[in-house]
Design an enzyme around this catalytic site. Structure first.
Site, short mmCIF file in Angstrom:
data_model
loop_
_atom_site.label_atom_id
_atom_site.label_comp_id
_atom_site.label_asym_id
_atom_site.label_seq_id
_atom_site.Cartn_x
_atom_site.Cartn_y
_atom_site.Cartn_z
N LYS A 55 -2.41 -3.60 1.94
CA LYS A 55 -1.91 -2.94 0.72
C LYS A 55 -0.40 -2.71 0.70
O LYS A 55 0.09 -1.86 -0.06
CB LYS A 55 -2.64 -1.62 0.44
CG LYS A 55 -4.14 -1.68 0.52
CD LYS A 55 -4.79 -2.93 0.00
CE LYS A 55 -4.76 -3.08 -1.50
NZ LYS A 55 -5.35 -4.42 -1.88
N HIS A 68 -3.31 -9.49 8.45
CA HIS A 68 -2.98 -8.07 8.54
C HIS A 68 -2.95 -7.63 10.01
O HIS A 68 -2.90 -6.42 10.29
CB HIS A 68 -4.03 -7.22 7.81
CG HIS A 68 -4.04 -7.40 6.32
ND1 HIS A 68 -2.90 -7.38 5.56
CD2 HIS A 68 -5.07 -7.58 5.45
CE1 HIS A 68 -3.24 -7.56 4.28
NE2 HIS A 68 -4.54 -7.68 4.20
N LYS A 73 -2.01 -15.90 5.74
CA LYS A 73 -1.92 -14.44 5.58
C LYS A 73 -2.64 -13.75 6.73
O LYS A 73 -3.71 -14.19 7.14
CB LYS A 73 -2.57 -14.05 4.24
CG LYS A 73 -3.07 -12.62 4.18
CD LYS A 73 -3.79 -12.32 2.87
CE LYS A 73 -4.56 -10.99 2.96
NZ LYS A 73 -5.16 -10.58 1.68
N SER A 90 -2.85 3.35 -2.18
CA SER A 90 -3.31 2.01 -2.56
C SER A 90 -4.55 1.62 -1.74
O SER A 90 -5.53 1.07 -2.27
CB SER A 90 -2.18 1.00 -2.34
OG SER A 90 -2.59 -0.29 -2.71
N TRP A 142 1.96 -10.08 -3.35
CA TRP A 142 3.26 -10.23 -4.03
C TRP A 142 4.15 -11.19 -3.22
O TRP A 142 4.72 -12.14 -3.77
CB TRP A 142 3.90 -8.84 -4.15
CG TRP A 142 5.07 -8.75 -5.07
CD1 TRP A 142 5.54 -9.73 -5.90
CD2 TRP A 142 5.90 -7.61 -5.25
NE1 TRP A 142 6.63 -9.25 -6.59
CE2 TRP A 142 6.86 -7.95 -6.21
CE3 TRP A 142 5.92 -6.32 -4.69
CZ2 TRP A 142 7.86 -7.06 -6.61
CZ3 TRP A 142 6.89 -5.44 -5.09
CH2 TRP A 142 7.85 -5.80 -6.04
S1 PPS Z 1 -4.13 -6.81 0.40
O1 PPS Z 1 -5.54 -6.63 -0.06
O2 PPS Z 1 -3.87 -6.04 1.63
O3 PPS Z 1 -3.74 -8.19 0.51
O4 PPS Z 1 -3.28 -6.10 -0.77
P1 PPS Z 1 -1.71 -6.24 -0.96
O5 PPS Z 1 -1.45 -7.44 -1.79
O6 PPS Z 1 -1.00 -6.09 0.31
O7 PPS Z 1 -1.37 -4.95 -1.79
C1 PPS Z 1 -1.83 -4.70 -3.09
C2 PPS Z 1 -0.84 -3.73 -3.70
O8 PPS Z 1 0.35 -4.44 -4.07
C3 PPS Z 1 0.54 -4.28 -5.47
N1 PPS Z 1 1.16 -5.49 -6.04
C4 PPS Z 1 2.36 -5.48 -6.65
N2 PPS Z 1 3.26 -4.48 -6.82
C5 PPS Z 1 4.39 -4.79 -7.51
N3 PPS Z 1 4.64 -6.01 -8.00
C6 PPS Z 1 3.77 -7.05 -7.86
N4 PPS Z 1 4.06 -8.23 -8.36
C7 PPS Z 1 2.57 -6.79 -7.13
N5 PPS Z 1 1.50 -7.54 -6.78
C8 PPS Z 1 0.65 -6.72 -6.12
C9 PPS Z 1 -0.86 -4.02 -6.01
O9 PPS Z 1 -0.81 -3.49 -7.30
C10 PPS Z 1 -1.37 -3.06 -4.95
O10 PPS Z 1 -0.72 -1.79 -5.01
P2 PPS Z 1 -1.28 -0.54 -5.84
O11 PPS Z 1 -0.36 0.59 -5.48
O12 PPS Z 1 -2.68 -0.30 -5.39
O13 PPS Z 1 -1.17 -0.91 -7.27
#
Ligand code: PPS
Length: 305
Positions: free
Chosen positions: A57, A118, A116, A148, A62
């Site tokens: 998370k 973690h 990817k 998150s 992104w």
């Molecule tokens: S995972 O399941 O661990 O792979 O999730 P991960 O991608 O690491 O994290 C998901 C959170 O990243 C937010 N997110 C973004 N934030 C800003 N901009 C962009 N483009 C973006 N893409 C993904 C996503 O909304 C999750 O955060 P939260 O706070 O829950 O919204």
């Protein structure tokens, strides 16, 4: 066709039971992932493979989308060739007999691959460092990361149920969540970043100035892209664009795994959302614990912009 494709396209729903956490070299992990650990540990990365590593998370998807855009020279259609989890397999992912594992997906992919994970630094399969693979690590401040992760565990049936907010808050502080303590994870990668080819990024920096951070990633990957292409990448990897894009919003995951009635994968994408959840008492407990666990580290985070 994989089971996930069958299920996503209206086939029979998968039977999913939430996993238990079991220790893997002292780090709590979903039992389904641990079952496959020996094979993951022996994974042979190849020179040229790129690893995207994060605590769950922290902005993995992104960074993945940005990296793909950089590698595809900003070509929107090429970045829509497949869902993000197909374009860049999740190394340790394992749901036996139900969905193609990370290792199976990687075995079917030509090199160089983008992968990817973690995993905390100490559990990283040795081949990534032996082959001098480039690694991008992205960290997110612990408070927003917690919020998150809580929402993700509500909706993701491949994680133990988080319980109440207060219960989850306590579990996170004790490191009793998948991949263990946030503090150990971010410090482990931070302390090793200068010994290897590791670009260490922060979610908050990406929110503050996505263009600057995209340029950093492009430089790290040896790509010099025109300004107009970079501007396109900023646009197509914004929270709203990725939320609307079926190839990056995880809408391909069957409802039996991601229960979107509980929360969505692309939830808020904000810095400072923790303020909507932390009580004053929780914030005090969090800060005390944080000071103790991060003592002596020069790693700094921003919890608001
Ligand atoms: S995972 O399941 O661990 O792979 O999730 P991960 O991608 O690491 O994290 C998901 C959170 O990243 C937010 N997110 C973004 N934030 C800003 N901009 C962009 N483009 C973006 N893409 C993904 C996503 O909304 C999750 O955060 P939260 O706070 O829950 O919204």
């Amino acid at each position: 066709m994989t089971t996930s494709q069958t299920a996503a396209s209206g086939g029979p729903l998968l039977e999913v039971t939430r996993p238990k956490l079991v220790p893997l070299h002292g780090v709590p992990m979903p039992d389904i992932f641990v079952e496959n650990w020996k094979a993951v540990e022996e994974f042979q990365a190849t020179t040229g493979d790129l690893l995207i590593a994060t605590y769950p998370k922290a902005g993995t998807t992104w960074v993945q989308e940005i990296v793909d855009f950089i590698l595809q020279g900003g070509d929107v259609e090429r970045c829509r060739r497949a869902p993000i989890n197909t374009r860049m397999p999740f190394l340790e992912f394992n749901l036996p007999g139900q969905i193609t594992s990370g290792l199976e997906s990687l075995a079917a992919m030509p090199s160089p691959k983008v992968i990817k994970t973690h995993l905390p630094f100490q559990l990283l399969p040795k081949s990534f460092l032996e082959q001098k693979c480039k690694i991008i690590y992205c960290a997110r401040n612990a408070k927003d990361n917690l919020v998150s992760y809580y929402h993700f565990d509500l909706m993701n049936r491949l994680q133990p149920h988080p319980g109440s907010w207060e219960e989850y808050f306590q579990s996170y502080l004790r490191g009793n969540v998948s991949y263990g303590l946030w503090h150990d994870h971010v410090k482990g990668w931070w302390e090793n970043k200068d010994r290897h080819s590791i670009l260490y990024l922060f979610y908050e920096d990406m929110k503050e100035d996505p263009r600057r951070e995209i340029l950093k990633m492009a430089r790290f990957l040896g790509k010099d892209l025109p300004d107009a292409v970079i501007a396109g990448i900023v646009h197509h990897t914004s929270f709203q664009s990725m939320k609307d894009n079926p190839m990056s919003n995880y809408s391909n995951v069957p409802a039996s795994i991601f229960d979107v009635s509980a929360s969505s994968f692309m939830r808020k994408g904000a810095v400072g959302d923790w303020k909507n959840y932390f009580t004053v008492a929780q914030d005090e407990a969090f800060e005390d614990d944080y000071k103790r666990r991060m003592k002596g580290s020069d790693l700094r985070f921003r919890t608001e912009l």
